[in-house]
Write an enzyme that holds these catalytic residues in place. Structure first.
Site, short mmCIF file in Angstrom:
data_model
loop_
_atom_site.label_atom_id
_atom_site.label_comp_id
_atom_site.label_asym_id
_atom_site.label_seq_id
_atom_site.Cartn_x
_atom_site.Cartn_y
_atom_site.Cartn_z
N TYR A 51 -1.27 -26.94 3.53
CA TYR A 51 -0.02 -26.17 3.54
C TYR A 51 0.34 -25.77 2.12
CZ TYR A 51 2.53 -24.99 7.67
OH TYR A 51 2.96 -24.34 8.79
N GLU B 59 3.13 -23.21 1.26
CA GLU B 59 4.22 -22.22 1.24
C GLU B 59 4.67 -21.98 -0.19
OE1 GLU B 59 7.33 -23.47 3.85
OE2 GLU B 59 6.28 -22.76 5.64
N ASP C 98 -1.53 3.41 2.12
CA ASP C 98 -2.13 2.45 3.05
C ASP C 98 -3.63 2.72 3.10
OD1 ASP C 98 -3.10 1.01 5.16
OD2 ASP C 98 -1.53 1.59 6.58
N THR D 212 -6.38 -3.67 4.38
CA THR D 212 -6.98 -4.80 5.10
C THR D 212 -8.21 -5.22 4.32
OG1 THR D 212 -8.40 -3.38 6.43
CG2 THR D 212 -6.25 -3.92 7.36
N LYS E 159 -12.22 -4.32 6.78
CA LYS E 159 -12.83 -3.05 7.22
C LYS E 159 -13.95 -2.70 6.24
CE LYS E 159 -8.66 -1.88 9.77
NZ LYS E 159 -7.50 -0.97 9.95
N ARG F 101 -10.91 -11.28 7.99
CA ARG F 101 -9.76 -10.57 8.57
C ARG F 101 -8.53 -10.91 7.74
NH1 ARG F 101 -11.72 -8.42 12.60
NH2 ARG F 101 -9.79 -7.30 12.94
C1 LIG Z 1 -6.23 -1.18 10.49
C2 LIG Z 1 -5.04 -0.57 9.87
C3 LIG Z 1 -3.86 -1.30 9.66
C4 LIG Z 1 -3.60 -2.65 10.24
O1 LIG Z 1 -4.48 -3.65 10.04
P1 LIG Z 1 -4.46 -4.96 10.97
O2 LIG Z 1 -5.16 -5.96 10.12
O3 LIG Z 1 -5.15 -4.58 12.22
O4 LIG Z 1 -3.03 -5.34 11.20
C5 LIG Z 1 -2.83 -0.68 8.96
N1 LIG Z 1 -2.94 0.58 8.52
C6 LIG Z 1 -4.04 1.32 8.74
C7 LIG Z 1 -4.08 2.73 8.21
C8 LIG Z 1 -5.12 0.79 9.44
O5 LIG Z 1 -6.19 1.54 9.67
#
Ligand SMILES: *Cc1c(COP(=O)(O)O)cnc(C)c1O
Length: 429
Positions: free
Chosen positions: A56, A58, A209, A235, A238, A244
């Protein structure tokens, strides 16, 4: 065959071991073309399964609410240092459990509820967290949505590109506090500079993003938004090929607000095992070999798109500049929906996802589009020639979908191809 060194430790759990080995078979005997997926390295998977899952922590390094965090502090600092160096950012927060959490934390950090955000429409390529009616983001903040230019079949001037006149008009009319750049189903490079100009013109903050393209940015195959945006979210699983999870980069002035919004604003204890795995991935992404990898991802997507167009699929946005190809299925076969194509391809061992296309006449559950990506199979070693073959296999399965034997014949050819491109072949004893 093992999918992680820790599988051997759970052999007393027959039910789970059986499921893990079935999933291992699925991942290595069928084609993974979902644009948001990848194969993480054994080092990333080992860190995810490490003793750090027990702790933990936090708070943040040096400011924890629990004892015993001396080593964990070093782990999280290592991840933050590697990440700021990778993207040239001032400040990094590596605690978001996912990309969605990262986005919501940024909104919470920078805005009051009810404030206006300008972001991309879901049905034109935006993400759920960009204000979809189905997402809580649309209940807490007021979203105005931009889209892409109309379809245009002139190859010299392809349509379905982000419509910056539309972005600017909406910004001037609605005076958003935050503009969001970035998409989840958009095959073109997203230039951060016009977004910055528009944000400056209306006094808005800019969030980029980069969930999908973070790996391409790290490898130098997509422009880096860090010098332009106030905040960059992404993320880690990807194109970046980590565990993840999510992360946030911010200018120094916003660092404190961002950190407080992630914890205690959004989350409780951070997943330090995932943070260690993020540190592994950030190190891997800084290697020269990763730049070679991302260049190959983009080259593969171009070859894939060309081959798919040759089979009669229409390329949304007229082509690709990243890891993704968005297909309009209607020119290939007017009766074929995204839903049916995804199901047929699943039977043929080709994993994809249906997707709406701009101005899709079908519902988001049915769709007229299909989204494919090259990041995962490029990790497995496939190159332009293999992606041309994959396009042939897709067209064969979809043309022959009424005859099960034809779909099964494609599945056998897919399995044969996958045998030569097992992403973990070199790691399996
Ligand atoms: C995949 C994605 C997210 C969210 O990611 P998660 O890990 O699935 O919550 C946010 N913004 C964009 C543009 C994405 O492609």
């Amino acid at each position: 065959m093992e999918s992680s060194p820790f599988d051997a430790w759970i052999t007393n759990d027959d039910e789970l071991v059986s499921l893990l080995s079935q999933e291992w078979q699925r991942q290595t005997s069928t084609l993974q073309l979902i644009a948001s997926e990848n194969f993480a390295s054994p080092a990333v998977m080992a860190a995810t399964g490490s003793v750090l899952t027990n702790k933990y922590a936090e708070g943040y390094p040096g400011r924890r609410y629990y004892g015993g965090n001396q080593i964990v502090d070093e782990v999280e600092d290592l991840a933050r240092r590697r990440l700021t160096a990778l993207f040239g950012a001032d400040h990094a927060n590596v605690q978001p459990h996912s990309g969605a959490n990262a986005n919501v934390a940024v909104y919470q950090a920078l805005l009051e509820t009810g404030d206006t955000i300008l972001a991309m429409r879901l049905d034109q390529g935006g993400h759920l967290t960009h204000g979809s009616p189905a997402s809580m983001t649309s209940k807490a903040w007021h979203f105005v949505s931009y889209g892409v230019t109309p379809r245009n079949d002139d190859p010299e001037h392809p349509g379905e590109q982000i419509d910056f006149d539309n972005v600017r008009d909406l910004a001037l009319t609605h005076r958003p506090k935050l503009i969001v750049a970035g998409a989840t189903a958009y095959a073109r490079r997203i230039d951060p500079s016009p977004f910055r100009e528009i944000a400056d013109e209306v006094g808005a903050l800019l969030m980029f993003d980069s969930a999908h393209v973070a790996g391409l940015i790290a490898g130098g195959s997509h422009p880096n938004p860090v010098p332009y945006a106030d905040v960059v979210t992404f993320t880690t699983h990807k194109t970046l090929r980590g565990p993840r999870g999510g992360a946030i980069l911010a200018r120094t002035e916003l660092a404190k607000k961002i950190d407080s919004a992630v914890f205690p604003g959004q989350q409780g204890g951070p997943l330090e095992n995932a943070i260690a795995a993020k540190a592994v991935a950030f190190r891997e992404a800084a290697l020269a070999s990763f730049a070679v990898y991302t260049e190959q991802i983009v080259a593969n997507a171009k070859a894939f798109a060309t081959a798919l167009a040759g089979h009669g699929f229409r390329l949304v946005s007229g082509g690709t500049e990243n890891h993704m190809v968005l297909l309009d299925l209607r020119d290939f076969d007017g009766d074929l929906t995204g839903k049916e194509a995804q199901e047929v391809l699943d039977r043929a061992g080709i994993t994809t996802n249906r997707n709406t296309i701009p101005d899709d006449p079908r519902s988001p559950f049915i769709t007229s589009g299909l989204r494919v990506g090259t990041a995962a199979q490029t990790t497995a070693g496939m190159r332009e020639g293999e992606f041309t073959q994959v396009a042939d296999l897709m067209a064969r399965a979809l043309r022959g979908r009424a005859v099960d034997a034809e779909v099964q014949a494609v599945r056998a050819d897919v399995a044969e191809l996958c045998r030569s491109f097992n992403p973990y072949a070199n790691f399996v004893k």
